[in-house]
Design a protein around this motif. Structure first.
Motif, PDB file in Angstrom:
ATOM      1  N   PHE A 125       8.914  11.234  -0.522  1.00  0.00           N
ATOM      2  CA  PHE A 125       8.883  10.185   0.500  1.00  0.00           C
ATOM      3  C   PHE A 125       8.401  10.753   1.837  1.00  0.00           C
ATOM      4  O   PHE A 125       7.517  10.173   2.480  1.00  0.00           O
ATOM      5  CB  PHE A 125      10.272   9.557   0.660  1.00  0.00           C
ATOM      6  CG  PHE A 125      10.357   8.587   1.794  1.00  0.00           C
ATOM      7  CD1 PHE A 125       9.653   7.390   1.758  1.00  0.00           C
ATOM      8  CD2 PHE A 125      11.112   8.880   2.922  1.00  0.00           C
ATOM      9  CE1 PHE A 125       9.710   6.500   2.819  1.00  0.00           C
ATOM     10  CE2 PHE A 125      11.175   7.992   3.983  1.00  0.00           C
ATOM     11  CZ  PHE A 125      10.467   6.805   3.935  1.00  0.00           C
ATOM     12  N   ILE A 126       8.963  11.893   2.251  1.00  0.00           N
ATOM     13  CA  ILE A 126       8.565  12.496   3.535  1.00  0.00           C
ATOM     14  C   ILE A 126       7.083  12.856   3.500  1.00  0.00           C
ATOM     15  O   ILE A 126       6.352  12.638   4.472  1.00  0.00           O
ATOM     16  CB  ILE A 126       9.409  13.758   3.836  1.00  0.00           C
ATOM     17  CG1 ILE A 126      10.900  13.449   3.791  1.00  0.00           C
ATOM     18  CG2 ILE A 126       9.022  14.354   5.184  1.00  0.00           C
ATOM     19  CD1 ILE A 126      11.457  12.769   4.980  1.00  0.00           C
ATOM     20  N   PHE A 170       7.185  12.076  13.591  1.00  0.00           N
ATOM     21  CA  PHE A 170       7.784  10.999  12.798  1.00  0.00           C
ATOM     22  C   PHE A 170       8.436  11.558  11.535  1.00  0.00           C
ATOM     23  O   PHE A 170       9.584  11.235  11.204  1.00  0.00           O
ATOM     24  CB  PHE A 170       6.705   9.968  12.429  1.00  0.00           C
ATOM     25  CG  PHE A 170       7.242   8.606  12.122  1.00  0.00           C
ATOM     26  CD1 PHE A 170       7.258   7.619  13.091  1.00  0.00           C
ATOM     27  CD2 PHE A 170       7.742   8.297  10.862  1.00  0.00           C
ATOM     28  CE1 PHE A 170       7.755   6.353  12.826  1.00  0.00           C
ATOM     29  CE2 PHE A 170       8.248   7.042  10.585  1.00  0.00           C
ATOM     30  CZ  PHE A 170       8.255   6.057  11.571  1.00  0.00           C
ATOM     31  N   ALA A 171       7.702  12.431  10.845  1.00  0.00           N
ATOM     32  CA  ALA A 171       8.241  13.017   9.615  1.00  0.00           C
ATOM     33  C   ALA A 171       9.442  13.912   9.913  1.00  0.00           C
ATOM     34  O   ALA A 171      10.444  13.902   9.202  1.00  0.00           O
ATOM     35  CB  ALA A 171       7.155  13.816   8.896  1.00  0.00           C
ATOM     36  N   THR A 220       0.829  -1.214   0.000  1.00  0.00           N
ATOM     37  CA  THR A 220       0.000   0.000   0.000  1.00  0.00           C
ATOM     38  C   THR A 220       0.859   1.257   0.000  1.00  0.00           C
ATOM     39  O   THR A 220       0.561   2.222  -0.703  1.00  0.00           O
ATOM     40  CB  THR A 220      -0.940   0.027   1.219  1.00  0.00           C
ATOM     41  OG1 THR A 220      -0.179  -0.171   2.410  1.00  0.00           O
ATOM     42  CG2 THR A 220      -2.003  -1.043   1.119  1.00  0.00           C
ATOM     43  N   PHE A 221       1.960   1.230   0.778  1.00  0.00           N
ATOM     44  CA  PHE A 221       2.776   2.440   0.830  1.00  0.00           C
ATOM     45  C   PHE A 221       3.494   2.683  -0.495  1.00  0.00           C
ATOM     46  O   PHE A 221       3.664   3.836  -0.913  1.00  0.00           O
ATOM     47  CB  PHE A 221       3.783   2.375   1.985  1.00  0.00           C
ATOM     48  CG  PHE A 221       4.457   3.689   2.240  1.00  0.00           C
ATOM     49  CD1 PHE A 221       3.783   4.716   2.881  1.00  0.00           C
ATOM     50  CD2 PHE A 221       5.757   3.920   1.811  1.00  0.00           C
ATOM     51  CE1 PHE A 221       4.386   5.934   3.104  1.00  0.00           C
ATOM     52  CE2 PHE A 221       6.363   5.147   2.021  1.00  0.00           C
ATOM     53  CZ  PHE A 221       5.673   6.168   2.676  1.00  0.00           C
ATOM     54  N   ALA A 222       3.889   1.586  -1.152  1.00  0.00           N
ATOM     55  CA  ALA A 222       4.527   1.748  -2.467  1.00  0.00           C
ATOM     56  C   ALA A 222       3.555   2.390  -3.455  1.00  0.00           C
ATOM     57  O   ALA A 222       3.914   3.316  -4.192  1.00  0.00           O
ATOM     58  CB  ALA A 222       5.000   0.395  -2.995  1.00  0.00           C
TER      59      ALA A 222
END
Lengths: 188, 249
Positions: B87-88, B233-234, A43-45
């Protein structure tokens, strides 16, 4: 914190008995790790792909476009304000020019008016002088004729008086001379 | 119905599935992950459907989130953090929406599971190491020795720095897991008190409004925690990546 922990433990003890065979937090059960990790990766991908390829470029483009537009607008405003400044400069230049021109015009008009007044005054002066001269001449003539008449009247009167007093005619010319002398002597 | 406050963390298989011998069953957790990803993706794409020069309400929110994370990355990593921004952002949004989804009644909190938070933490840990070695080679080891350390302190400092570095994934993963788990247990415990006190009757029943008021307050607190933990977290991910990208300290 300790209160919370004891409450947690108590709750775990009382409620967990019937079904939870393992006891404790379900998070620590290793059998649940695998599927979670696998599905998190999947899911994160997908999520990362959607964000990186679809959502974020779109937002980034909009923000960039807006920044560019604002910068452009600012540039344009700067240019327009410069133009307005130059227009104002020329306007002010023409204004001062017009002002000096108007003062010049006013000054020349004033001097013209003054000249005309002066000439009119001079004309009036000479006219009035002539009239006065004429009047003086007339007065002098009147005076002379009046004096002559007076002379004649006075001479006649004197002649009559002397004739009545002396009973004989007298030399008219002598009397006239005397009268003339008397009149001029009194400065009439 | 009234089970343990820990029942909310239980996983139940919705569809047994096995991939190459691994247990890849679709559980309630997996369904909530899919839901979080779907809702967030569709929501953000819907918000940006027109991409107006002058944004509406939803577009403003999307832009706000974008700039919030972009500034976080810029402030903590600098220009070198640009490649990590997607990503972040994904990380922050995933954890934030997962935390908030856990606040929905009968909801499942994906981030209350150690397996999930540790997967993130270990991935970030490995990412930091990979980026560090890719950018600085063996010089990356100087991370363990801050410049200006007195010579006689060097052995001690290196040991401390190594321990601190390797405890990062543990603290990162456990912090989020512990916060979400503790908060949700607290809410269920108070909710249980309301029922049990009301059922006890007489004077105790009369006081059952107390845990109710407390639970309202805890719910508000948990909403705050949900947002703050996603931010933390980030932010920590940014701080750790900064070590790898800008090896300065």
């Amino acid at each position: 914190m300790t209160l919370f922990l004891s409450a947690m433990a108590a709750a775990a003890e009382t409620g967990g008995a019937p079904e939870a065979a393992s006891g404790g937090l379900p998070q620590f059960d290793p059998t649940v790790f695998g599927p979670q990790v696998i599905w998190l990766v999947i899911t994160f991908a997908v999520f990362y792909f959607v964000m990186a390829k679809l959502v974020l470029p779109r937002i980034g483009d909009v923000l960039e476009d807006r920044e560019e537009k604002i910068a452009d607008d600012l540039d344009q405003a700067e240019q327009l304000s410069q133009e307005a400044g130059s227009v104002q400069d020329t306007f002010e230049g023409s204004l001062t020019e017009a002002r000096s021109q108007s003062t010049q015009i006013i000054a020349s008009a004033r001097s013209d008016a003054q000249d005309r007044v002066n000439s009119e005054l001079a004309k009036l002066d000479t006219k009035l002088g002539k009239q006065a001269d004429k009047a003086e001449d007339r007065i002098a003539a009147e005076k002379a004729s009046a004096l002559e008449e007076l002379e004649a009247v006075a001479t006649d009167a004197c002649e009559d008086i002397i004739a009545k007093l002396l009973g004989s005619p007298v030399d008219q010319n002598a009397i006239r001379d005397i009268v003339k002398q008397e009149i001029s002597g009194r400065g009439v | 119905m009234a089970g343990s406050p820990l029942d909310q963390f239980k996983l139940s298989n919705k569809l047994e599935l096995s991939v190459a011998g691994f247990d890849a069953s679709i559980t309630n957790s997996a369904l909530w992950m899919i839901g979080v990803v779907a809702v967030t993706s569709v929501g953000l794409m819907w918000a940006m459907r027109r991409a107006d020069m002058v944004p509406g309400r939803s577009q403003s929110m999307a832009e706000l989130l974008y700039e919030f994370v972009a500034n976080m990355v810029k402030d903590n990593i600098g220009a070198g953090g640009r490649p990590f921004f997607p990503f972040i952002f994904s990380l922050f949004m995933f954890i934030l929406i997962a935390n908030l989804a856990g606040m929905v009644p009968y909801g499942f909190t994906v981030t209350s599971h150690l397996a999930v938070t540790m997967t993130f933490a270990i991935f970030i840990f490995l990412l930091v190491i990979a980026v560090g070695f890719a950018r600085h080679g063996l010089h990356f080891f100087s991370l363990f020795l801050p410049p200006g350390t007195p010579v006689f302190l060097m052995p001690l400092i290196v040991v401390i720095e190594v321990i601190s570095f390797f405890s990062r994934p543990v603290t990162l993963g456990v912090r989020l897991f512990a916060n979400m788990t503790a908060g949700h247990i607290l809410m269920k415990v108070f909710a249980g008190f309301i029922i049990s006190m009301a059922a006890a009757g007489s004077f105790v029943a009369f006081l059952s409004w107390l845990p109710f008021v407390a639970n309202v307050a805890v719910t508000a607190l948990e909403l705050l925690v949900a947002a703050v933990q996603a931010y933390v977290f980030a932010l920590l991910t940014c701080v750790y990546l900064n070590d790898a990208v800008n090896l300065e300290h």
